[in-house]
Design an enzyme around this catalytic site. Structure first.
Site, PDB file in Angstrom:
ATOM      1  N   ALA A  29      43.635  29.430  42.010  1.00 41.92           N
ATOM      2  CA  ALA A  29      42.480  29.635  41.055  1.00 41.92           C
ATOM      3  C   ALA A  29      41.576  30.402  41.692  1.00 41.92           C
ATOM      4  O   ALA A  29      41.436  30.495  43.041  1.00 41.92           O
ATOM      5  CB  ALA A  29      42.128  28.646  40.170  1.00 41.92           C
ATOM      6  N   ASN A  30      40.326  30.822  40.953  1.00 43.41           N
ATOM      7  CA  ASN A  30      39.125  31.188  41.657  1.00 43.41           C
ATOM      8  C   ASN A  30      37.942  30.730  40.747  1.00 43.41           C
ATOM      9  O   ASN A  30      38.232  30.118  39.904  1.00 43.41           O
ATOM     10  CB  ASN A  30      39.051  32.788  42.060  1.00 43.41           C
ATOM     11  CG  ASN A  30      39.117  33.621  40.658  1.00 43.41           C
ATOM     12  OD1 ASN A  30      38.342  33.285  39.754  1.00 43.41           O
ATOM     13  ND2 ASN A  30      40.259  34.119  40.369  1.00 43.41           N
TER      14      ASN A  30
END
Ligand code: C5P
Length: 219
Positions: A29-30
């Site tokens: 993810a970010n």
């Protein structure tokens, strides 16, 4: 056409991160919160646009008047964008993962089995570039550029590469991601405008007004 300066216009907005699965319980993810994209979707709806918001995994409330489609991965986001076309304008705010894990494991990866797993990555589709260079390109295509250095130079590059009319560039080396304020530069082929540091809601309102006046001058 409906009420407001964007009445009768359909505008597509992508927002949030994407999650790229590693196995059934893990993902890449970010730090994107989705706040800026959701604020833009809300501001466009407030001006009377019909807004399709394609949202990655975030915990935000859907702004009033906005039609939301939730997705998880970049490939799901690309498909949802395609399904939402045609549109008069597109604002691609999502922080789409550049890579996904090739050959996602069907069962949870286990610690003991054969040491540390390798995670081979493959490139995700570039949703903005596909739209910007595509047959069903909206009249006005706007991308975002989150950079930690050489913000304006990278944004200018991105204009042509992505087939965008405008790139909204921001420096994310500080606390922009997850925060409530933003300093942005509006980069187009012929000029760069630097906006004051302001709340994400104000960036959204200002951008929505600019989109309204640009669309007024288009067929
Ligand atoms: O390539 P980069 O991530 O720097 O470009 C950012 C812009 O491109 C954003 O508007 C983002 O939403 C869009 N993008 C996309 N699909 C990708 C990567 C980025 O739509 N796979």
């Amino acid at each position: 056409s409906g009420r407001g300066t964007l009445g009768g216009k359909h505008i597509l907005v992508t927002a949030g991160p994407t999650h790229e699965p590693i196995d059934p319980v893990r993902y890449i993810a970010n730090r994107s919160s989705g706040k800026q994209g959701f604020a833009i979707a809300g501001a466009l709806a407030a001006l009377g646009a019909r807004v399709s918001l394609i949202a990655g995994p975030v915990t935000l409330v859907t702004p009033p008047g906005v039609t939301r489609v939730d997705v998880e991965t970049a490939r799901e986001m690309a498909a949802a964008v395609d399904a939402a076309l045609p549109a008069d304008a597109a604002v691609m705010v999502a922080a789409v993962a550049d890579w996904r894990v090739e050959g996602t494991a069907e069962q949870k990866l286990k610690k003991a089995a054969g040491g540390i797993p390798a995670l081979p990555l493959v490139e995700n589709p570039d949703i903005l570039a596909t739209l910007g260079h595509g047959k069903r390109r909206p009249c006005l295509v706007i991308g975002f550029a989150a950079e930690t250095e050489n913000v304006i130079a990278h944004a200018t590059d991105k204009l042509a590469r992505k087939g965008a009319d405008w790139i909204v560039a921001n420096d994310v080396s500080g606390d922009v991601m997850g925060g409530d304020a933003n300093t942005v530069h509006l980069v187009s082929a012929d000029k760069v405008e630097t906006w004051d540091h302001m709340p994400k809601n104000d960036v959204a309102a200002r951008l929505a007004a600019r989109i309204a006046s640009a669309l007024e001058n288009m067929p």
